[in-house]
Design a protein around this motif. Structure first.
Motif, PDB file in Angstrom:
ATOM      1  N   LEU A  13       0.831  -1.204   0.000  1.00 32.76           N
ATOM      2  CA  LEU A  13       0.000   0.000   0.000  1.00 32.76           C
ATOM      3  C   LEU A  13       0.867   1.256   0.000  1.00 32.76           C
ATOM      4  N   GLN A  14       1.882   1.280   0.814  1.00 34.04           N
ATOM      5  CA  GLN A  14       2.778   2.441   0.885  1.00 34.04           C
ATOM      6  C   GLN A  14       3.440   2.712  -0.461  1.00 34.04           C
ATOM      7  N   GLN A  15       3.748   1.663  -1.206  1.00 36.11           N
ATOM      8  CA  GLN A  15       4.396   1.813  -2.513  1.00 36.11           C
ATOM      9  C   GLN A  15       3.417   2.278  -3.584  1.00 36.11           C
ATOM     10  N   LEU A  16       2.124   1.988  -3.412  1.00 36.37           N
ATOM     11  CA  LEU A  16       1.123   2.321  -4.415  1.00 36.37           C
ATOM     12  C   LEU A  16       0.609   3.750  -4.305  1.00 36.37           C
ATOM     13  N   LEU A  17       0.676   4.329  -3.111  1.00 32.49           N
ATOM     14  CA  LEU A  17       0.170   5.683  -2.929  1.00 32.49           C
ATOM     15  C   LEU A  17       1.074   6.686  -3.628  1.00 32.49           C
ATOM     16  N   PRO A  18       0.466   7.707  -4.248  1.00 27.92           N
ATOM     17  CA  PRO A  18       1.305   8.736  -4.869  1.00 27.92           C
ATOM     18  C   PRO A  18       2.004   9.546  -3.779  1.00 27.92           C
ATOM     19  N   MET A  42      -6.185  -5.912  -5.081  1.00 29.22           N
ATOM     20  CA  MET A  42      -6.248  -6.204  -6.521  1.00 29.22           C
ATOM     21  C   MET A  42      -4.842  -6.273  -7.119  1.00 29.22           C
ATOM     22  N   THR A  43      -3.956  -5.402  -6.680  1.00 27.77           N
ATOM     23  CA  THR A  43      -2.568  -5.417  -7.157  1.00 27.77           C
ATOM     24  C   THR A  43      -1.881  -6.714  -6.768  1.00 27.77           C
ATOM     25  N   ARG A  48      -4.085  -5.392 -13.144  1.00 24.18           N
ATOM     26  CA  ARG A  48      -3.386  -4.189 -13.587  1.00 24.18           C
ATOM     27  C   ARG A  48      -4.393  -3.048 -13.715  1.00 24.18           C
ATOM     28  N   LEU A  49      -4.125  -1.939 -13.054  1.00 30.28           N
ATOM     29  CA  LEU A  49      -4.993  -0.767 -13.103  1.00 30.28           C
ATOM     30  C   LEU A  49      -4.974  -0.182 -14.510  1.00 30.28           C
ATOM     31  N   THR A  50      -6.170  -0.019 -15.106  1.00 28.79           N
ATOM     32  CA  THR A  50      -6.247   0.532 -16.455  1.00 28.79           C
ATOM     33  C   THR A  50      -7.034   1.835 -16.520  1.00 28.79           C
ATOM     34  N   SER A  70       4.193  -5.233 -11.152  1.00 28.87           N
ATOM     35  CA  SER A  70       2.785  -5.020 -10.855  1.00 28.87           C
ATOM     36  C   SER A  70       2.602  -3.795  -9.970  1.00 28.87           C
ATOM     37  N   VAL A  71       3.451  -3.666  -8.958  1.00 28.69           N
ATOM     38  CA  VAL A  71       3.374  -2.507  -8.062  1.00 28.69           C
ATOM     39  C   VAL A  71       3.697  -1.233  -8.832  1.00 28.69           C
ATOM     40  N   ALA A  72       4.739  -1.254  -9.651  1.00 24.60           N
ATOM     41  CA  ALA A  72       5.120  -0.070 -10.419  1.00 24.60           C
ATOM     42  C   ALA A  72       4.008   0.346 -11.381  1.00 24.60           C
TER      43      ALA A  72
END
Length: 152
Positions: A13-18, A42-43, A48-50, A70-72
């Protein structure tokens, strides 16, 4: 390893937040936290977020596979919570399916209703979550749950 282990989810989660912009908190409300956690799950399950709405299409950052890729590729854009705390929408693809998936979160009072659907399908899955059962409102807004402040 358990993909949905709570400590692993919090790490991802920490890696996914802007990055926080100036004084703007990363997570402004319990609804933000729940939406970000749903995206984290989901990640971890290799979706994959589209997009951030039914018609939105995010550019594909990476075509490589694996957990780090996937995280990136799923890092949330700065506007991911622009309609929060009342509404969130995430659109996904999965490498093992030709279907498009959508997850919407809608805040209703102290609850959030999470709807999920394969857009080409006809069955919607729904989950209702009472925010107070899982989140402390006094924690929000927050920039980071382990934020350290420099002392002068």
């Amino acid at each position: 390893a358990d993909l949905l282990d709570p400590s692993a989810l919090l790490h991802v989660l920490q890696q996914l937040l802007p990055p926080a912009a100036g004084t703007e908190p990363k997570l402004r409300s319990p609804s933000d936290a729940l939406a970000a956690m749903v995206h984290t799950v989901m990640t971890r399950l290799d979706f994959r977020l589209t997009g951030l709405s039914e018609d939105d299409r995010l550019s594909s950052a990476s075509s490589s596979e694996g957990a780090d890729a996937s995280v990136a590729a799923n890092k949330l854009p700065g506007e991911w919570n622009a309609k929060g705390p009342d509404h969130y929408c995430f659109r996904y693809k999965h490498h093992q399916s030709s279907l498009d998936y959508m997850v919407k979160l809608v805040k209703l009072g102290g609850r959030v209703v999470v709807h999920g659907i394969a857009l080409q399908g006809s069955k919607t899955s729904t989950l209702e979550i009472v925010l107070a059962d899982h989140f402390s409102a006094s924690f929000f807004p927050t920039r980071h749950h382990r934020e350290t402040r420099s002392r002068s």
